[in-house]
Design an enzyme around this catalytic site. Structure first.
Site, PDB file in Angstrom:
ATOM      1  N   HIS A   1      -1.116   2.633   7.085  1.00 46.31           N
ATOM      2  CA  HIS A   1      -2.076   2.455   5.986  1.00 46.31           C
ATOM      3  C   HIS A   1      -2.605   1.025   6.032  1.00 46.31           C
ATOM      4  O   HIS A   1      -1.829   0.075   6.001  1.00 46.31           O
ATOM      5  CB  HIS A   1      -1.411   2.744   4.637  1.00 46.31           C
ATOM      6  CG  HIS A   1      -1.246   4.210   4.371  1.00 46.31           C
ATOM      7  ND1 HIS A   1      -1.784   4.825   3.264  1.00 46.31           N
ATOM      8  CD2 HIS A   1      -0.648   5.186   5.084  1.00 46.31           C
ATOM      9  CE1 HIS A   1      -1.519   6.114   3.310  1.00 46.31           C
ATOM     10  NE2 HIS A   1      -0.810   6.368   4.399  1.00 46.31           N
TER      11      HIS A   1
ATOM     12  N   TYR B   1      -2.663   2.937  -6.932  1.00 42.56           N
ATOM     13  CA  TYR B   1      -1.872   2.368  -8.027  1.00 42.56           C
ATOM     14  C   TYR B   1      -2.824   2.276  -9.210  1.00 42.56           C
ATOM     15  O   TYR B   1      -3.731   1.451  -9.208  1.00 42.56           O
ATOM     16  CB  TYR B   1      -1.355   0.977  -7.666  1.00 42.56           C
ATOM     17  CG  TYR B   1      -0.255   0.954  -6.625  1.00 42.56           C
ATOM     18  CD1 TYR B   1      -0.533   1.109  -5.272  1.00 42.56           C
ATOM     19  CD2 TYR B   1       1.076   0.783  -7.013  1.00 42.56           C
ATOM     20  CE1 TYR B   1       0.490   1.091  -4.322  1.00 42.56           C
ATOM     21  CE2 TYR B   1       2.102   0.752  -6.071  1.00 42.56           C
ATOM     22  CZ  TYR B   1       1.804   0.913  -4.729  1.00 42.56           C
ATOM     23  OH  TYR B   1       2.817   0.888  -3.794  1.00 42.56           O
TER      24      TYR B   1
ATOM     25  N   PRO C   1      10.378  -0.260  -8.256  1.00 40.01           N
ATOM     26  CA  PRO C   1       9.741   0.285  -7.045  1.00 40.01           C
ATOM     27  C   PRO C   1       8.257  -0.050  -6.885  1.00 40.01           C
ATOM     28  O   PRO C   1       7.680   0.279  -5.850  1.00 40.01           O
ATOM     29  CB  PRO C   1       9.915   1.802  -7.229  1.00 40.01           C
ATOM     30  CG  PRO C   1      10.016   2.001  -8.699  1.00 40.01           C
ATOM     31  CD  PRO C   1      10.665   0.787  -9.250  1.00 40.01           C
TER      32      PRO C   1
ATOM     33  N   LYS D   1       9.308  -2.752  -2.236  1.00 40.93           N
ATOM     34  CA  LYS D   1      10.044  -3.790  -1.496  1.00 40.93           C
ATOM     35  C   LYS D   1      11.497  -3.427  -1.187  1.00 40.93           C
ATOM     36  O   LYS D   1      12.115  -4.062  -0.314  1.00 40.93           O
ATOM     37  CB  LYS D   1      10.040  -5.108  -2.312  1.00 40.93           C
ATOM     38  CG  LYS D   1       8.737  -5.854  -2.257  1.00 40.93           C
ATOM     39  CD  LYS D   1       8.586  -6.616  -0.963  1.00 40.93           C
ATOM     40  CE  LYS D   1       7.173  -6.758  -0.497  1.00 40.93           C
ATOM     41  NZ  LYS D   1       6.622  -5.653   0.278  1.00 40.93           N
TER      42      LYS D   1
ATOM     43  N   TYR E   1       2.641  -7.384  -0.174  1.00 40.83           N
ATOM     44  CA  TYR E   1       2.829  -5.942   0.011  1.00 40.83           C
ATOM     45  C   TYR E   1       3.179  -5.625   1.470  1.00 40.83           C
ATOM     46  O   TYR E   1       4.070  -4.813   1.742  1.00 40.83           O
ATOM     47  CB  TYR E   1       1.572  -5.193  -0.418  1.00 40.83           C
ATOM     48  CG  TYR E   1       1.776  -3.714  -0.624  1.00 40.83           C
ATOM     49  CD1 TYR E   1       2.152  -3.217  -1.887  1.00 40.83           C
ATOM     50  CD2 TYR E   1       1.587  -2.804   0.400  1.00 40.83           C
ATOM     51  CE1 TYR E   1       2.344  -1.848  -2.082  1.00 40.83           C
ATOM     52  CE2 TYR E   1       1.779  -1.445   0.203  1.00 40.83           C
ATOM     53  CZ  TYR E   1       2.150  -0.977  -1.047  1.00 40.83           C
ATOM     54  OH  TYR E   1       2.348   0.363  -1.241  1.00 40.83           O
TER      55      TYR E   1
HETATM   56  C1  PHB Z   1       6.669   6.427  -2.410  1.00 42.22           C
HETATM   57  O1  PHB Z   1       5.867   6.976  -1.656  1.00 42.22           O
HETATM   58  O2  PHB Z   1       7.711   6.992  -2.777  1.00 42.22           O
HETATM   59  C2  PHB Z   1       6.373   5.070  -2.931  1.00 42.22           C
HETATM   60  C3  PHB Z   1       5.266   4.380  -2.438  1.00 42.22           C
HETATM   61  C4  PHB Z   1       4.959   3.128  -2.932  1.00 42.22           C
HETATM   62  C5  PHB Z   1       5.762   2.564  -3.911  1.00 42.22           C
HETATM   63  C6  PHB Z   1       6.868   3.233  -4.391  1.00 42.22           C
HETATM   64  C7  PHB Z   1       7.177   4.491  -3.899  1.00 42.22           C
HETATM   65  O3  PHB Z   1       5.434   1.337  -4.424  1.00 42.22           O
END
Ligand code: PHB
Length: 391
Positions: free
Chosen positions: A76, A203, A292, A296, A384
């Site tokens: 990505h 997000y 989450p 990280k 990130y």
């Molecule tokens: C996930 O795909 O489970 C996932 C992706 C990004 C995050 C947290 C979880 O920040």
């Protein structure tokens, strides 16, 4: 009767950190024994997060073709921040020249377990550590799958045994000793059978709260929405779950499908007061946990392992303790950067239960400061994708 095995490094916990550490030690010619209280099947089927930093993928490359992160996982080159319906792409390639890979943690675990077993690693499932005796001449006290006493005598013990670490008590003097913060919200996570709703992760923050549109494959998707930490997973019907998600992602019509798994993830920020005592050290969730939002957790565990593997190599091959002495300080630099980033992403995107209208407007101002500035986008992208390893 107690079974006793001897090895150079005893690794408590067969998560990504423990397994990768055994691989890196093996590459340096150092034997280890890895134990985990769970079965192989349990480890390989526990659903966890899915984003790997570029540096994590590169370290996994060292297990050779067994790592399917690049072949099965997806690269990505950006994410979208959705601010009350307004989309802003953070372009990783353009801002920091790096990328992340979407490849779920349980797949990483399958790869690592297969590679370790193929290399003849002494890897024992269903063995429960009960404690570590004597930080200076360590011995892991455990029970095997039948409940019989089992011990490992080692020159060094590593606690990679997760947030409920048994090893932590030996290092910090208590099982809870650490810097700690809780959050007034959690994530309700779902896995569903549907095509992706978006090419990249979204997000999204909205007056209704936060949602994350993530992915697993062409046919399975992972999504989360902000909820109360005490939410019961059965509290919503499937239709209500889709409503809760959809209202937090204005601007995209989510592609729906059968929801076949649900869970509630509580948020905690934690860093153990100590990362090492004598011949015992902590890595990964045993040493620290993050919410989450910044993706990280596993990446930070892998970064600890990279440092500790080098330190143990210097100690056990050359008798040089300097890297080991430096480990807590060196690891802490990255740990606290990740703590800051995870806390910041979380605070920026979630709606606190007691937030006032001022708080919401201030948060939107902060978000715009980030997405409308080259520096803001680069700050987010760098954190990130993961800070360079020598930083
Ligand atoms: C996930 O795909 O489970 C996932 C992706 C990004 C995050 C947290 C979880 O920040």
């Amino acid at each position: 009767m107690t079974t006793t095995v001897r090895t150079r490094v005893a690794i408590v916990g067969a998560g990504p950190a423990g397994l990768l550490l055994s691989h890196l030690l093996d590459q340096a010619g150092i034997d280890s024994v890895v134990i985990d209280r769970r079965s192989r099947d349990e480890i390989e089927s526990t659903i966890r997060a899915g984003i790997l930093e570029q540096g994590t993928v590169e370290l996994l490359d060292t297990i050779g073709e067994a790592s399917r992160a690049r072949t099965v996982g997806h690269r990505h080159d950006g994410i979208e921040l959705r601010v009350e319906g307004e989309g802003h792409r953070i372009d990783f390639a353009e801002t920091v020249g790096r990328a992340v890979w979407l490849y779920p943690q349980h797949e990483v675990l399958k790869d690592l377990i297969a590679a370790r077993l193929a290399a003849g690693q002494d890897l024992r499932f269903g063995v429960t550590a009960e404690g570590i005796d004597d930080a200076d001449r360590p011995r892991v006290i455990a029970r095997d799958a039948e409940g019989n006493p089992f011990e490992i005598e080692a020159e060094f013990v590593v606690g990679s045994d997760g947030s409920r670490s048994v090893a932590r008590a030996t290092v910090t003097g208590s099982s809870t000793g650490g810097y700690f913060r809780e959050y007034p919200f959690a994530w309700f996570g779902i896995l569903c059978e549907a095509p992706p709703s978006s090419a990249e992760l979204i997000y999204s923050t909205s007056p209704e709260g936060f949602a994350l549109v993530s992915q697993r494959s062409d046919t399975v998707q992972r999504m989360y929405f902000q909820c109360d930490p005490d939410t019961d997973t059965t509290a919503y019907s499937e239709e209500q779950l889709w409503d809760e998600l959809q209202k937090r992602v204005p601007g995209t019509t989510l592609k729906k499908g059968r929801i076949f798994q649900r869970d509630v993830l509580r948020f905690r920020s934690f860093v153990a007061h100590e990362l090492r005592r004598g011949r015992v050290a902590l890595v990964g969730d045993a040493a620290h946990t993050v919410p989450p939002t910044g993706a990280k957790g596993m990446n930070l565990a892998i970064a600890d392992v990279r440092l500790l593997a080098a330190a143990l190599g210097a100690l056990l091959i050359d008798g040089d303790e300097r890297l080991l002495d430096a480990y807590p300080e060196t690891a802490s630099r990255r740990i606290w950067k990740a703590q800051h980033f995870s806390w910041w992403m979380t605070s920026l995107l979630h709606v606190a239960p007691d937030a006032t209208d001022f708080d919401r407007r201030r948060r939107l101002g902060e978000l715009r400061t980030v997405v409308e500035s080259e520096h803001g986008r680069a700050f987010l992208a760098e954190a990130y994708c993961g800070w360079p390893f020598d930083a």
